[in-house]
Write an enzyme that holds these catalytic residues in place. Sequence first.
Site, PDB file in Angstrom:
ATOM      1  CG  ASN A  44      10.440  -5.496 -11.059  1.00  0.00           C
ATOM      2  OD1 ASN A  44      11.175  -5.076 -11.998  1.00  0.00           O
ATOM      3  ND2 ASN A  44       9.912  -6.326 -10.582  1.00  0.00           N
ATOM      4  CG  PHE A  89      14.868  -7.250 -19.377  1.00  0.00           C
ATOM      5  CD1 PHE A  89      14.855  -8.256 -18.451  1.00  0.00           C
ATOM      6  CD2 PHE A  89      14.183  -7.522 -20.929  1.00  0.00           C
ATOM      7  CE1 PHE A  89      14.132  -9.136 -18.511  1.00  0.00           C
ATOM      8  CE2 PHE A  89      13.212  -8.527 -20.814  1.00  0.00           C
ATOM      9  CZ  PHE A  89      13.266  -9.311 -19.632  1.00  0.00           C
ATOM     10  CB  SER A 123       9.769  -8.917 -18.252  1.00  0.00           C
ATOM     11  OG  SER A 123       9.878  -7.743 -17.723  1.00  0.00           O
ATOM     12  CG  ASN A 142       8.666  -4.107 -15.546  1.00  0.00           C
ATOM     13  OD1 ASN A 142       7.659  -3.399 -15.636  1.00  0.00           O
ATOM     14  ND2 ASN A 142       9.086  -4.950 -14.721  1.00  0.00           N
ATOM     15  CB  THR A 143      10.626  -5.486 -22.375  1.00  0.00           C
ATOM     16  OG1 THR A 143      11.821  -5.501 -21.458  1.00  0.00           O
ATOM     17  CG2 THR A 143      10.834  -5.466 -23.728  1.00  0.00           C
ATOM     18  CE  LYS A 165      10.160 -15.824 -13.982  1.00  0.00           C
ATOM     19  NZ  LYS A 165      11.449 -15.258 -13.013  1.00  0.00           N
ATOM     20  CG  ASN A 191       8.436 -12.629 -14.755  1.00  0.00           C
ATOM     21  OD1 ASN A 191       8.411 -11.780 -13.786  1.00  0.00           O
ATOM     22  ND2 ASN A 191       9.088 -12.702 -15.775  1.00  0.00           N
TER      23      ASN A 191
HETATM   24  C1  LIG Z   1      13.574  -6.288  -8.846  1.00  0.00           C
HETATM   25  C2  LIG Z   1      13.155  -7.420  -9.792  1.00  0.00           C
HETATM   26  C3  LIG Z   1      13.575  -7.754 -10.818  1.00  0.00           C
HETATM   27  C4  LIG Z   1      13.506  -8.867 -11.504  1.00  0.00           C
HETATM   28  N1  LIG Z   1      13.763  -9.149 -12.599  1.00  0.00           N
HETATM   29  C5  LIG Z   1      13.680 -10.309 -13.434  1.00  0.00           C
HETATM   30  C6  LIG Z   1      14.230 -10.638 -14.698  1.00  0.00           C
HETATM   31  O1  LIG Z   1      15.079  -9.949 -15.074  1.00  0.00           O
HETATM   32  N2  LIG Z   1      13.775 -11.857 -15.569  1.00  0.00           N
HETATM   33  C7  LIG Z   1      12.859 -12.728 -14.821  1.00  0.00           C
HETATM   34  O2  LIG Z   1      12.491 -13.493 -15.338  1.00  0.00           O
HETATM   35  N3  LIG Z   1      12.151 -12.397 -13.579  1.00  0.00           N
HETATM   36  C8  LIG Z   1      12.558 -11.248 -12.997  1.00  0.00           C
HETATM   37  N4  LIG Z   1      11.830 -10.979 -11.764  1.00  0.00           N
HETATM   38  C9  LIG Z   1      10.842 -11.845 -11.157  1.00  0.00           C
HETATM   39  C10 LIG Z   1      11.361 -12.750 -10.197  1.00  0.00           C
HETATM   40  O3  LIG Z   1      12.260 -13.591 -10.811  1.00  0.00           O
HETATM   41  C11 LIG Z   1      10.173 -13.634  -9.752  1.00  0.00           C
HETATM   42  O4  LIG Z   1       9.633 -14.463 -10.684  1.00  0.00           O
HETATM   43  C12 LIG Z   1       9.319 -12.848  -9.146  1.00  0.00           C
HETATM   44  O5  LIG Z   1       9.520 -11.838  -8.105  1.00  0.00           O
HETATM   45  C13 LIG Z   1       8.296 -13.648  -8.079  1.00  0.00           C
HETATM   46  O6  LIG Z   1       8.875 -14.334  -6.962  1.00  0.00           O
HETATM   47  P1  LIG Z   1       8.752 -13.478  -5.555  1.00  0.00           P
HETATM   48  O7  LIG Z   1       7.496 -13.396  -5.254  1.00  0.00           O
HETATM   49  O8  LIG Z   1       9.582 -14.538  -4.771  1.00  0.00           O
HETATM   50  O9  LIG Z   1       9.622 -12.460  -5.494  1.00  0.00           O
HETATM   51  C14 LIG Z   1      12.328  -9.663 -10.858  1.00  0.00           C
HETATM   52  C15 LIG Z   1      11.694  -9.425  -9.843  1.00  0.00           C
HETATM   53  C16 LIG Z   1      12.111  -8.341  -9.199  1.00  0.00           C
HETATM   54  C17 LIG Z   1      11.321  -8.095  -7.738  1.00  0.00           C
END
Ligand SMILES: Cc1cc2nc3c(=O)[nH]c(=O)nc-3n(C[C@H](O)[C@H](O)[C@H](O)COP(=O)(O)O)c2cc1C
Length: 355
Positions: A106, A110, A175, A177-178, A212, A241
Amino acid sequence: MLFGFDSEQIHNFTIKALGGISNSTVTCDLLQDFFGAPRLPVRLCGLNFPNPIGLAAGMDKRAAAVPVWEALGFGFAELGGVTWHAQPGNPAPRMFRAVKDGALINRMGFNNPGAEAMADKLAAWKQAERWPRHPVGINLGKSKVTPLDQAAEDYANSFRRLRSLVDFFVVNVSSPNTPNLRQLQDKSALDEILAALQQQQVPDDPKPIFVKVAPDLAFEALDEILELITPRGLAGMVATNTTISRPETSSDPELQRIYAEAGGLSGKPLQKRSTEVIRHLFRHTKGTLPIIGVGGIFSVEDAWEKITAGASLLQIYTALVYEGPGIAGQLVRGVAARLEQRGMRSLSEAVGTAV
Ligand SMILES: Cc1cc2nc3c(=O)[nH]c(=O)nc-3n(C[C@H](O)[C@H](O)[C@H](O)COP(=O)(O)O)c2cc1C
């Protein structure tokens, strides 16, 4: 069938449906009958968690479905990421499925309604008496329009507005993505942010603040962050993350095409590295710092690995997409069974036992 559609469209559709369900006690109770989890209590940072499996940040960015996560068996929910200014995020498409690998990429950036609107939404759930019994946290990000050197104020503004409404906060400086956000993991930049948040704490009711981190950080950089625990009263870490790295070998053309997309990778390919980061954090702090483990947890085995590497709580995102709404309850039941097999009376007895 849903996997035939665009990932973000399905996500929005699902969250909207869950938001609808959230409005009714009857439908939430029904869901709870199907998907609820048994109790496996964890007490951490002064908070009581009914079970250790939480919803990871990014799933409910607008607090659209706050009551439903409890009905789906979660023991806590991290909402957001929220930024001080409302923002649309990156242009779509920005969420991609690597189905064969149980992964997502992704680059949402934000997308969120901003801290003010988020506060109104949270207050509305409370007023409607639909607030869950489990702890609720907020993931804080930096607004894209705010320059990096004014990041501390941006985070502090959101914190001040949301402080009284939730139980804990997670400072997201990881993140991918910023633009340049991850530079804020640098010790001095992070110190400035945490100092600004510390100033906004109310002494009678201080909120636990977690940081995080990215799985791509070197251990030395993690150790520098850990130096801030005492001076800034850090409650713990969320590890990890998404990663900017990609799995090494993949001859599959479909996977190659998806892995060529920019953004953060989550799910199964992240599992090993996030556990390594948890283990390192646990070792370095000699188990004194609470760790929320997240990254590629799909099975009871994955959950157990993270607990015994040092995580006191866990979170999932990608497994919910692939495994469906029963996943939190399944993990809680599986972890409870393992504790029982080993004669352990609480989860805390298992934390860090494989370090
Ligand atoms: C579509 C998407 C959006 C996410 N948005 C955020 C976010 O806004 N802030 C954040 O700290 N992590 C964000 N994450 C990361 C997740 O909270 C998590 O740390 C990461 O996906 C790893 O866990 P998983 O393997 O169970 O998905 C996002 C992940 C995905 C897939």
